[in-house]
Design a protein around this motif. Structure first.
Motif, PDB file in Angstrom:
ATOM      1  N   PHE A  70      11.616   4.237   7.657  1.00  0.00           N
ATOM      2  CA  PHE A  70      12.524   3.376   8.430  1.00  0.00           C
ATOM      3  C   PHE A  70      13.907   3.340   7.780  1.00  0.00           C
ATOM      4  CE2 PHE A  70       8.733   0.621   9.976  1.00  0.00           C
ATOM      5  CZ  PHE A  70       8.459   1.527  10.981  1.00  0.00           C
ATOM      6  N   LYS A  71      13.928   3.285   6.451  1.00  0.00           N
ATOM      7  CA  LYS A  71      15.215   3.250   5.751  1.00  0.00           C
ATOM      8  C   LYS A  71      15.966   4.565   5.923  1.00  0.00           C
ATOM      9  CE  LYS A  71      14.213  -0.399   2.530  1.00  0.00           C
ATOM     10  NZ  LYS A  71      14.432  -0.920   1.208  1.00  0.00           N
ATOM     11  N   VAL A  72      15.248   5.673   5.922  1.00  0.00           N
ATOM     12  CA  VAL A  72      15.887   6.968   6.141  1.00  0.00           C
ATOM     13  C   VAL A  72      16.539   6.995   7.526  1.00  0.00           C
ATOM     14  CG1 VAL A  72      15.442   9.435   6.518  1.00  0.00           C
ATOM     15  CG2 VAL A  72      14.469   8.268   4.520  1.00  0.00           C
ATOM     16  N   GLU A  73      15.813   6.531   8.527  1.00  0.00           N
ATOM     17  CA  GLU A  73      16.365   6.495   9.891  1.00  0.00           C
ATOM     18  C   GLU A  73      17.584   5.586   9.958  1.00  0.00           C
ATOM     19  OE1 GLU A  73      15.603   8.487  12.332  1.00  0.00           O
ATOM     20  OE2 GLU A  73      14.035   9.411  11.129  1.00  0.00           O
ATOM     21  N   GLN A  74      17.507   4.451   9.283  1.00  0.00           N
ATOM     22  CA  GLN A  74      18.639   3.523   9.237  1.00  0.00           C
ATOM     23  C   GLN A  74      19.831   4.206   8.566  1.00  0.00           C
ATOM     24  OE1 GLN A  74      18.247   0.178   6.523  1.00  0.00           O
ATOM     25  NE2 GLN A  74      19.209  -1.187   8.026  1.00  0.00           N
ATOM     26  N   GLY A  75      19.575   4.905   7.482  1.00  0.00           N
ATOM     27  CA  GLY A  75      20.636   5.624   6.779  1.00  0.00           C
ATOM     28  C   GLY A  75      21.277   6.699   7.646  1.00  0.00           C
ATOM     29  N   THR A 123       0.849  -1.197   0.000  1.00  0.00           N
ATOM     30  CA  THR A 123       0.000   0.000   0.000  1.00  0.00           C
ATOM     31  C   THR A 123       0.883   1.244   0.000  1.00  0.00           C
ATOM     32  OG1 THR A 123      -0.108   0.222   2.408  1.00  0.00           O
ATOM     33  CG2 THR A 123      -1.749  -1.233   1.349  1.00  0.00           C
ATOM     34  N   GLU A 124       0.295   2.370  -0.341  1.00  0.00           N
ATOM     35  CA  GLU A 124       1.046   3.626  -0.364  1.00  0.00           C
ATOM     36  C   GLU A 124       1.554   3.996   1.031  1.00  0.00           C
ATOM     37  OE1 GLU A 124       3.014   6.219  -2.517  1.00  0.00           O
ATOM     38  OE2 GLU A 124       1.653   4.728  -3.376  1.00  0.00           O
ATOM     39  N   ASP A 125       0.700   3.829   2.051  1.00  0.00           N
ATOM     40  CA  ASP A 125       1.118   4.115   3.426  1.00  0.00           C
ATOM     41  C   ASP A 125       2.250   3.186   3.855  1.00  0.00           C
ATOM     42  OD1 ASP A 125      -0.662   6.182   3.801  1.00  0.00           O
ATOM     43  OD2 ASP A 125      -2.185   4.930   4.773  1.00  0.00           O
ATOM     44  N   GLY A 126       2.155   1.931   3.464  1.00  0.00           N
ATOM     45  CA  GLY A 126       3.201   0.964   3.808  1.00  0.00           C
ATOM     46  C   GLY A 126       4.532   1.327   3.173  1.00  0.00           C
ATOM     47  N   LYS A 127       4.494   1.765   1.919  1.00  0.00           N
ATOM     48  CA  LYS A 127       5.726   2.166   1.230  1.00  0.00           C
ATOM     49  C   LYS A 127       6.354   3.384   1.901  1.00  0.00           C
ATOM     50  CE  LYS A 127       4.256   0.384  -3.252  1.00  0.00           C
ATOM     51  NZ  LYS A 127       3.785   0.720  -4.593  1.00  0.00           N
ATOM     52  N   LYS A 128       5.515   4.341   2.315  1.00  0.00           N
ATOM     53  CA  LYS A 128       6.027   5.533   2.990  1.00  0.00           C
ATOM     54  C   LYS A 128       6.648   5.179   4.337  1.00  0.00           C
ATOM     55  CE  LYS A 128       2.794   8.797   0.913  1.00  0.00           C
ATOM     56  NZ  LYS A 128       1.616   9.640   1.155  1.00  0.00           N
ATOM     57  N   ARG A 129       5.989   4.293   5.049  1.00  0.00           N
ATOM     58  CA  ARG A 129       6.521   3.901   6.358  1.00  0.00           C
ATOM     59  C   ARG A 129       7.837   3.146   6.204  1.00  0.00           C
ATOM     60  NH1 ARG A 129       3.007   1.382  11.317  1.00  0.00           N
ATOM     61  NH2 ARG A 129       4.410   2.095  12.931  1.00  0.00           N
ATOM     62  N   LEU A 130       7.905   2.253   5.217  1.00  0.00           N
ATOM     63  CA  LEU A 130       9.141   1.520   4.945  1.00  0.00           C
ATOM     64  C   LEU A 130      10.265   2.501   4.598  1.00  0.00           C
ATOM     65  CD1 LEU A 130      10.787  -1.059   4.447  1.00  0.00           C
ATOM     66  CD2 LEU A 130       9.781  -1.151   2.150  1.00  0.00           C
ATOM     67  N   ALA A 131       9.953   3.479   3.752  1.00  0.00           N
ATOM     68  CA  ALA A 131      10.958   4.472   3.366  1.00  0.00           C
ATOM     69  C   ALA A 131      11.432   5.265   4.585  1.00  0.00           C
ATOM     70  CB  ALA A 131      10.385   5.413   2.311  1.00  0.00           C
ATOM     71  N   ASP A 184      17.652   3.808  -1.824  1.00  0.00           N
ATOM     72  CA  ASP A 184      16.644   2.757  -1.740  1.00  0.00           C
ATOM     73  C   ASP A 184      15.344   3.291  -1.137  1.00  0.00           C
ATOM     74  OD1 ASP A 184      15.683   0.144  -2.099  1.00  0.00           O
ATOM     75  OD2 ASP A 184      16.249  -0.427  -0.054  1.00  0.00           O
ATOM     76  N   ALA A 185      15.484   4.181  -0.163  1.00  0.00           N
ATOM     77  CA  ALA A 185      14.298   4.776   0.464  1.00  0.00           C
ATOM     78  C   ALA A 185      13.518   5.608  -0.548  1.00  0.00           C
ATOM     79  CB  ALA A 185      14.707   5.646   1.646  1.00  0.00           C
ATOM     80  N   LEU A 186      14.242   6.302  -1.431  1.00  0.00           N
ATOM     81  CA  LEU A 186      13.570   7.104  -2.459  1.00  0.00           C
ATOM     82  C   LEU A 186      12.829   6.208  -3.427  1.00  0.00           C
ATOM     83  CD1 LEU A 186      16.264   9.795  -3.234  1.00  0.00           C
ATOM     84  CD2 LEU A 186      14.036  10.147  -2.169  1.00  0.00           C
TER      85      LEU A 186
END
Length: 167
Positions: free
Chosen positions: A142-147, A132-140, A165-167
């Protein structure tokens, strides 16, 4: 009768009914579970934890019942503020289809609080929610925070890969 009183919000009477039920039949696991739920709702977290924890020591519990008890124990620990113990029990349920979606938000919030971005990313990726769009945003996010964490260690190249990858 305990369920009736519980549904009507008469927790004191429900507690008495469930206590009476387990006095007459100590194998009535459902009555113990419901008693623990009422105690949790009444903010008697230590009592709820004790009841649910004691159930896990029974060797005769069916796997489904054991998972139900672990779920309630995780909720007891969450409500009491012991996030580490809650996380331990929630992670035990992560692969159980009955609970996997119900515990998603709890796991993700705990992983976020603990800044365990790898686990948060792994958890969210394993669910259909990621499509879902919300799921993709949330995943991104998390990746930003990891980065950010990786960049703080001085490893800019790996951080850029994760940001891309987050983008």
């Amino acid at each position: 009768m305990g369920l009736k009183y519980m549904a009507e919000g008469e927790n004191r009477r429900a507690v008495e009914m469930f206590k009476d039920a387990v006095r007459h039949n100590s194998e009535n696991i459902d009555a113990y579970i419901k008693l623990g739920v009422i105690l949790r709702n009444e903010k008697l977290y230590n009592n709820a934890i004790r009841i649910h924890k004691d159930l896990l020591f029974r060797g005769t519990l069916a796997p489904e019942t054991r998972n139900e008890v672990q779920f309630h124990l995780a909720m007891d620990y969450l409500k009491s503020g012991n996030e580490n113990k809650a996380l331990e029990y929630l992670e035990n349920l992560k692969n159980d289809k009955k609970y996997s979606e119900a515990i998603l938000d709890y796991l993700l919030n705990l992983y976020t609080n603990e800044k365990q971005w790898d686990k948060a990313i792994e958890t969210i990726k394993s669910l259909p929610y990621t499509k879902t769009e919300d799921g993709k945003k949330r995943l991104a996010s998390f990746k930003v925070e990891q980065g950010k964490e990786i960049m703080a260690t001085g490893n800019g190249k790996d951080a850029r890969v994760i940001f891309k990858d987050a983008l």
